[in-house]
Design an enzyme around this catalytic site. Structure first.
Site, PDB file in Angstrom:
ATOM      1  N   GLY A   1      51.296  73.668  18.423  1.00  0.00           N
ATOM      2  CA  GLY A   1      51.408  72.684  19.473  1.00  0.00           C
ATOM      3  C   GLY A   1      52.204  71.429  19.115  1.00  0.00           C
TER       4      GLY A   1
ATOM      5  CG  ASP B   1      41.225  73.387  25.723  1.00  0.00           C
ATOM      6  OD1 ASP B   1      40.137  72.867  25.260  1.00  0.00           O
ATOM      7  OD2 ASP B   1      41.036  74.462  26.139  1.00  0.00           O
TER       8      ASP B   1
ATOM      9  N   PRO C   1      43.558  70.476   9.851  1.00  0.00           N
ATOM     10  CG  PRO C   1      44.401  72.731   9.325  1.00  0.00           C
ATOM     11  CD  PRO C   1      42.959  71.760   9.360  1.00  0.00           C
TER      12      PRO C   1
ATOM     13  CG  HIS D   1      37.794  75.412  31.438  1.00  0.00           C
ATOM     14  ND1 HIS D   1      37.034  76.251  31.499  1.00  0.00           N
ATOM     15  CD2 HIS D   1      38.638  75.220  30.584  1.00  0.00           C
ATOM     16  CE1 HIS D   1      37.207  76.923  30.259  1.00  0.00           C
ATOM     17  NE2 HIS D   1      38.095  76.367  29.623  1.00  0.00           N
TER      18      HIS D   1
ATOM     19  CG  ASP E   1      39.209  79.293  27.295  1.00  0.00           C
ATOM     20  OD1 ASP E   1      39.544  79.053  28.420  1.00  0.00           O
ATOM     21  OD2 ASP E   1      38.867  78.687  26.487  1.00  0.00           O
TER      22      ASP E   1
END
Length: 374
Positions: free
Chosen positions: A140, A157, A164, A63, A87
């Site tokens: 997205g 992310d 897909p 991250h 998350d």
């Protein structure tokens, strides 16, 4: 007492096991199975469809690396779009920057976001409740194709380029990301584990270069991911990320007051040191983007007869264009003496792009891919 292990098998030739010291949650969303396990060393471990996504023990490697490189290289980020990131770890790191005014997070699995809010509190650290956060569960790719909002930074992310999720690594998606960027903006996207997913890194880099003036990749270790270094792709029309001076990064990080566990100015510079075995992949991405490489690739697919037809047609077209110049040259020759020693310099040849045989072999060998949520 019997020891239970969670076996993650991403490839037919390699797997990893995590000792299960407890099961915090097991469930199913509309899109995937969800397991949150407990491990003595790694803490809470999020697994989707049998694949480890993130752990409390090492999540900061991923991250921090994905977030702060783009944030500090840009230096003036106020609006951020996160695609994926259920998350909350990326969101948490973005909101540490005091200049940020708005963060839109779009993850296709709204149920997963709710599960992570409840069971992964150290990941999001309350970031979903921050007034600057706009949580929009959804697709997205569809969002960047339709929204009227504009962003300084886009962080993808996402899933790996399989099924897909492949649309998130192709030129049309990158084109829509460019459309919703503000002037001076950039994007960063996860690009798989560099050792085992080299073809994906090459192909995604090629697609980014079709859309943006500048593109590249950088690497960071993520301990829980099989295959060592994680690759992150980047793209921008206005900046070259590796060229931002370390002194500038150091000054901006100090001014932000942000405390990190993995990221620092020295790491920022080290991210862009690409190993020798990966450099040809990025070079091939550049080569394939060139017009000459595209023409040769098309000719190669058409076959030998088409190549001969193109070769025969080319001189005729050249002759037609050259004819008027020849007539003018004859008239000029009557008025002035001929110059000696004039020659036409031959155009340099460009090498044809390599075939995709290696990529096909790799696709057959791969059983499944790490599934970052999108």
């Amino acid at each position: 007492m019997t020891t239970t292990w969670f076996d993650e098998t991403l490839y037919p030739f390699y797997r990893q096991g995590i000792r299960v010291d407890g099961v915090l949650f097991k469930g199913q969303t509309k899109f995937q199975t969800v397991e949150i396990l407990l491990n003595e060393r790694l803490g809470r471990v999020l697994c989707l469809d049998g694949v480890v996504q993130t752990t409390e023990g090492d999540e900061f490697y991923y991250h921090e690396s994905m977030t702060h490189v783009g944030m500090l290289a840009h230096g003036r980020v106020e609006s951020v779009l996160i695609i994926g990131g259920a998350d909350g770890g990326i969101l948490r790191e973005v909101l540490k920057h005091p200049n940020v005014k708005e963060v839109v997070i779009v993850d296709i699995d709204g149920e997963l976001i709710d599960m992570c809010k409840e069971h992964l509190p150290l990941h999001h650290a309350g970031a979903f409740d921050d007034p600057r956060t706009i949580n929009l569960p959804g697709d997205g790719a569809a969002y960047v194709a339709e929204t009227d909002k504009r962003f300084d930074l886009i962080l993808v992310d996402s899933t790996d380029p399989q099924g897909p999720g492949i649309v998130l690594f192709q030129a049309p998606f990158f084109g829509n990301c460019k459309r919703v960027m503000k002037k001076g903006g950039l994007m960063v996207t996860q690009n798989g584990v560099s050792f085992y997913q080299q073809e994906e890194l090459r192909d995604a880099h090629h697609h980014r270069l079709q859309v943006f003036k500048n593109a590249g990749a950088y690497l960071s270790p993520v301990p829980c991911y099989v295959g060592a270094h994680m690759a992150f792709g980047w793209a921008s029309d206005s900046m070259m990320l590796p060229s931002i001076p370390q002194a500038t990064i150091r000054r901006r990080l100090k001014q932000s007051g942000i405390e990190t566990r993995h990221y620092n100015p020295e790491m920022h510079a080290a991210y862009f040191a690409i190993p020798n075995n990966l450099r040809p992949l990025l070079a091939e991405g550049h080569e394939r983007t060139g017009l000459a490489g595209l023409v040769k690739a098309i000719a190669s697919r058409l076959g030998g007869k088409a190549k001969k037809a193109v070769a025969k047609a080319a001189p005729k077209k050249a002759a037609k264009k050259a004819a008027p110049k020849k007539a003018v040259a004859k008239k000029a020759a009557k008025k002035a003496p001929a110059k000696r020693g004039a020659t036409r310099r031959a155009a340099p040849k460009r090498s044809a792009p390599k075939g995709r045989a290696a990529a096909k072999r790799g696709a057959k060998a791969k059983k499944s891919a790490r599934s970052r949520h999108s």
